[in-house]
Design a protein around this motif. Sequence first.
Motif, PDB file in Angstrom:
ATOM      1  N   VAL A 163      33.664  48.356  39.445  1.00 39.21           N
ATOM      2  CA  VAL A 163      34.158  47.113  40.027  1.00 39.21           C
ATOM      3  C   VAL A 163      32.968  46.166  40.132  1.00 39.21           C
ATOM      4  N   VAL A 164      33.214  44.917  39.755  1.00 37.68           N
ATOM      5  CA  VAL A 164      32.133  43.930  39.681  1.00 37.68           C
ATOM      6  C   VAL A 164      32.534  42.684  40.456  1.00 37.68           C
ATOM      7  N   ASN A 165      31.762  42.374  41.510  1.00 37.98           N
ATOM      8  CA  ASN A 165      31.966  41.157  42.313  1.00 37.98           C
ATOM      9  C   ASN A 165      33.436  40.976  42.698  1.00 37.98           C
ATOM     10  N   LEU A 166      34.020  42.048  43.200  1.00 39.49           N
ATOM     11  CA  LEU A 166      35.445  42.043  43.533  1.00 39.49           C
ATOM     12  C   LEU A 166      35.679  41.363  44.873  1.00 39.49           C
ATOM     13  N   ASN A 167      36.629  40.423  44.887  1.00 32.13           N
ATOM     14  CA  ASN A 167      37.019  39.731  46.111  1.00 32.13           C
ATOM     15  C   ASN A 167      38.524  39.833  46.308  1.00 32.13           C
ATOM     16  N   LYS A 168      38.918  40.064  47.555  1.00 30.93           N
ATOM     17  CA  LYS A 168      40.339  40.127  47.891  1.00 30.93           C
ATOM     18  C   LYS A 168      40.555  39.528  49.266  1.00 30.93           C
ATOM     19  N   THR A 169      41.493  38.592  49.342  1.00 27.42           N
ATOM     20  CA  THR A 169      41.842  37.986  50.626  1.00 27.42           C
ATOM     21  C   THR A 169      43.335  38.158  50.876  1.00 27.42           C
ATOM     22  N   PHE A 170      43.683  38.218  52.155  1.00 26.27           N
ATOM     23  CA  PHE A 170      45.073  38.144  52.594  1.00 26.27           C
ATOM     24  C   PHE A 170      45.163  36.944  53.526  1.00 26.27           C
TER      25      PHE A 170
ATOM     26  N   LEU B  83      47.450  48.201  42.732  1.00 24.58           N
ATOM     27  CA  LEU B  83      48.529  47.945  43.685  1.00 24.58           C
ATOM     28  C   LEU B  83      48.356  46.593  44.371  1.00 24.58           C
ATOM     29  N   HIS B  84      47.125  46.073  44.406  1.00 23.56           N
ATOM     30  CA  HIS B  84      46.857  44.736  44.917  1.00 23.56           C
ATOM     31  C   HIS B  84      46.259  43.896  43.791  1.00 23.56           C
ATOM     32  N   ASN B  85      46.726  42.671  43.643  1.00 17.70           N
ATOM     33  CA  ASN B  85      46.064  41.728  42.746  1.00 17.70           C
ATOM     34  C   ASN B  85      44.802  41.210  43.423  1.00 17.70           C
ATOM     35  N   ILE B  86      43.728  41.081  42.655  1.00 15.55           N
ATOM     36  CA  ILE B  86      42.464  40.621  43.231  1.00 15.55           C
ATOM     37  C   ILE B  86      42.339  39.106  43.058  1.00 15.55           C
ATOM     38  N   ASP B  87      41.487  38.496  43.873  1.00 12.16           N
ATOM     39  CA  ASP B  87      41.253  37.051  43.781  1.00 12.16           C
ATOM     40  C   ASP B  87      40.241  36.721  42.691  1.00 12.16           C
ATOM     41  N   SER B  88      39.206  37.551  42.594  1.00 10.54           N
ATOM     42  CA  SER B  88      38.199  37.343  41.553  1.00 10.54           C
ATOM     43  C   SER B  88      37.431  38.644  41.357  1.00 10.54           C
ATOM     44  N   GLY B  89      36.706  38.719  40.231  1.00 13.66           N
ATOM     45  CA  GLY B  89      35.935  39.911  39.919  1.00 13.66           C
ATOM     46  C   GLY B  89      36.547  40.703  38.778  1.00 13.66           C
ATOM     47  N   GLN B  90      36.009  41.881  38.542  1.00 12.49           N
ATOM     48  CA  GLN B  90      36.469  42.736  37.458  1.00 12.49           C
ATOM     49  C   GLN B  90      36.692  44.163  37.954  1.00 12.49           C
ATOM     50  N   ILE B  91      37.678  44.830  37.339  1.00 12.61           N
ATOM     51  CA  ILE B  91      37.916  46.259  37.545  1.00 12.61           C
ATOM     52  C   ILE B  91      37.938  46.883  36.166  1.00 12.61           C
ATOM     53  N   LEU B  92      36.855  47.534  35.804  1.00  9.41           N
ATOM     54  CA  LEU B  92      36.643  47.980  34.432  1.00  9.41           C
ATOM     55  C   LEU B  92      36.921  49.468  34.280  1.00  9.41           C
ATOM     56  N   TYR B  93      37.885  49.788  33.440  1.00  7.70           N
ATOM     57  CA  TYR B  93      38.164  51.160  33.030  1.00  7.70           C
ATOM     58  C   TYR B  93      37.577  51.327  31.630  1.00  7.70           C
ATOM     59  N   ASN B  94      36.427  52.007  31.569  1.00  8.48           N
ATOM     60  CA  ASN B  94      35.732  52.136  30.285  1.00  8.48           C
ATOM     61  C   ASN B  94      35.622  50.784  29.578  1.00  8.48           C
TER      62      ASN B  94
ATOM     63  N   PRO C 117      42.630  43.552  35.405  1.00 14.11           N
ATOM     64  CA  PRO C 117      43.406  42.325  35.650  1.00 14.11           C
ATOM     65  C   PRO C 117      43.744  41.550  34.379  1.00 14.11           C
ATOM     66  N   GLU C 118      43.029  41.797  33.284  1.00 11.76           N
ATOM     67  CA  GLU C 118      43.269  41.070  32.037  1.00 11.76           C
ATOM     68  C   GLU C 118      44.068  41.880  31.023  1.00 11.76           C
ATOM     69  N   MET C 119      44.449  43.106  31.364  1.00 10.20           N
ATOM     70  CA  MET C 119      45.194  43.948  30.426  1.00 10.20           C
ATOM     71  C   MET C 119      46.607  43.404  30.227  1.00 10.20           C
ATOM     72  N   ASN C 120      47.116  43.527  28.999  1.00 10.70           N
ATOM     73  CA  ASN C 120      48.509  43.170  28.743  1.00 10.70           C
ATOM     74  C   ASN C 120      49.416  44.309  29.223  1.00 10.70           C
TER      75      ASN C 120
END
Length: 247
Positions: free
Chosen positions: A4-11, A50-61, A66-69
């Motif tokens: 995870v890179v610079n991940l931000n999440k707000t509610f 399960l939660h959409n993030i506001d910004s950042g990356q979640i990298l699986y290999n 967030p950018e996957m089709n």
Amino acid sequence: MIEVVNLNKTFEENHVLKDVSATFLPGKTNLIIGKSGSGKTVLLKCIIGLHNIDSGQILYNKQNLPEMNPRDTKLLRQKVGMLFQGSALFDSISVLENVLFPLEMFSSMSKSEQVKRAEFCLERVNIDPSAFSLFPAEISGGMQKRVAIARAIVLNPLYLFCDEPNSGLDPQTSRLIDKLIHDITIEYKMTTIINTHDMNSVIEIGENVIYIDNGEKAWQGENKDIFSTENKNLNDFLFASKLTQSN
């Protein structure tokens, strides 16, 4: 590997996760720890999707979730096993049928192959064949957790997520579950991420520990180094956790 890179999440106005960056290693038990309300559960749910993030990356290999089709997301889901806090077994079907469920949903195996695979996974987690036909209510909490582990690994996942796997279990059973998760992680070379407040788990299987404090990653390292940290908040958390578990 998951990063995870610079991940931000707000509610709404609550900034729960603040520029969190961390690496979760394959073939290792990666533990997320932190006090209640620190953001550790939200972090786990973001990584799973399960939660959409506001910004950042979640990298699986190196693939950013967030950018996957939709097609790639579906393929990724088939590589994920999930162990829920309350085991989340289906009460109305047997132990064996619970483990068969993911195979029936996602596998192209024949019925006989599915049964053979489900039985293998149950035996791998030390469930006796005599229990295969029982319903979840007829077995102990520790056995339910082991059945849930069998179901989580039946599709041979690359990634295993565990939400408070020792919740509600006695210390001896908790150690057995920790050892089982650790052994399976090594055996299947999975990237295992465990959200926990159990300090015994940290001591026993914390090969890569991420401490979340007030929505920020405040420390990352191995269990052997955690008690020599100079992070005051982490030291206070460790002391309070050990004190709670000893009472």
